[in-house]
Design an enzyme around this catalytic site. Sequence first.
Site, mmCIF file in Angstrom:
data_model
loop_
_atom_site.group_PDB
_atom_site.id
_atom_site.type_symbol
_atom_site.label_atom_id
_atom_site.label_comp_id
_atom_site.label_asym_id
_atom_site.label_seq_id
_atom_site.Cartn_x
_atom_site.Cartn_y
_atom_site.Cartn_z
ATOM 1 N N ASP A 13 37.301 25.020 36.983
ATOM 2 C CA ASP A 13 37.878 23.741 37.391
ATOM 3 C C ASP A 13 38.632 23.086 36.230
ATOM 4 O O ASP A 13 38.192 23.168 35.084
ATOM 5 C CB ASP A 13 36.736 22.820 37.865
ATOM 6 C CG ASP A 13 37.242 21.631 38.657
ATOM 7 O OD1 ASP A 13 38.419 21.639 39.059
ATOM 8 O OD2 ASP A 13 36.456 20.684 38.858
ATOM 9 N N LEU A 46 31.163 46.404 33.704
ATOM 10 C CA LEU A 46 31.035 45.098 34.352
ATOM 11 C C LEU A 46 31.603 45.140 35.774
ATOM 12 O O LEU A 46 32.655 45.737 36.010
ATOM 13 C CB LEU A 46 31.808 44.055 33.534
ATOM 14 C CG LEU A 46 31.787 42.614 34.060
ATOM 15 C CD1 LEU A 46 30.456 41.931 33.716
ATOM 16 C CD2 LEU A 46 32.951 41.808 33.480
ATOM 17 N N HIS A 55 47.593 26.522 36.173
ATOM 18 C CA HIS A 55 47.045 27.738 36.785
ATOM 19 C C HIS A 55 47.419 28.977 35.971
ATOM 20 O O HIS A 55 46.615 29.897 35.811
ATOM 21 C CB HIS A 55 47.544 27.881 38.226
ATOM 22 C CG HIS A 55 47.045 26.797 39.141
ATOM 23 N ND1 HIS A 55 45.696 26.478 39.255
ATOM 24 C CD2 HIS A 55 47.698 25.949 39.973
ATOM 25 C CE1 HIS A 55 45.565 25.493 40.124
ATOM 26 N NE2 HIS A 55 46.761 25.140 40.568
#
Length: 243
Positions: free
Chosen positions: A14, A126, A31
């Site tokens: 956020d 991962l 962004h």
Amino acid sequence: PVAAVPSQVAMIMDGNGRWAKQLSKMRISGHKEGAKAVRRAVMFAANQEGLEALTLYAFSSEDWNRPAQEVSALMELFFMALDKEVKKLHKNNVRLRIIGEVSRFSDKLKQKIHQSQELTKDNTGLTLNIADNYGGRWDIAQAARQIACQVKDGALAVEGITEECLSQHICLNDLTPVDLVIRTGGEHRISNFLLWQIAYAELYFTEVLWPDFDELVFEGAINAFAQRERRFGGTDPINQQAS
């Protein structure tokens, strides 16, 4: 003894818009800068021994309510990120998965998602889950629909609908539970993210806006996690130390 590392970390990224506003830039600049923070977070996570999965909240079901121009730019950014980053993820043995209602995306983006997942599906490092057009309530509802179909077909008795049964139809059901949720940007809420999966997760909130999130902030969150006493509903803390 080594302090415990969370086996799965989930992140609510956020603050991109506010970061851009503070610098008098367009929201999309935030962004784009946020995409660099994603790259840093993924590489950091991939190098943490014991951290098996990282789940990032990229686009929520509610984000369609944003201005059309911003939604369109976000979709384009997502496509470009997949196009540009997937080979690098593959080289680093990262398995990429997209969770959420992808049916709403363009055919071009759906095809890119499919190609990206196929390329990395056998990787053993991962697991990187990108939650795109995802909502925790949607997740529970789609699990309920699957179970309802099984009951209707006679494959499952009503009495067989247990927490365990529902769990098997929820996204990420094949991974270890989420241990730690990190939210950047100073807000203290979950925003419909992984509602089922984070029942016993530790929550960590930071004022840092997502584009400024770096390895030091990530490390600070993991260190804070190691200090927590986790009881999972019991009265005695679960031992956080691993030899």
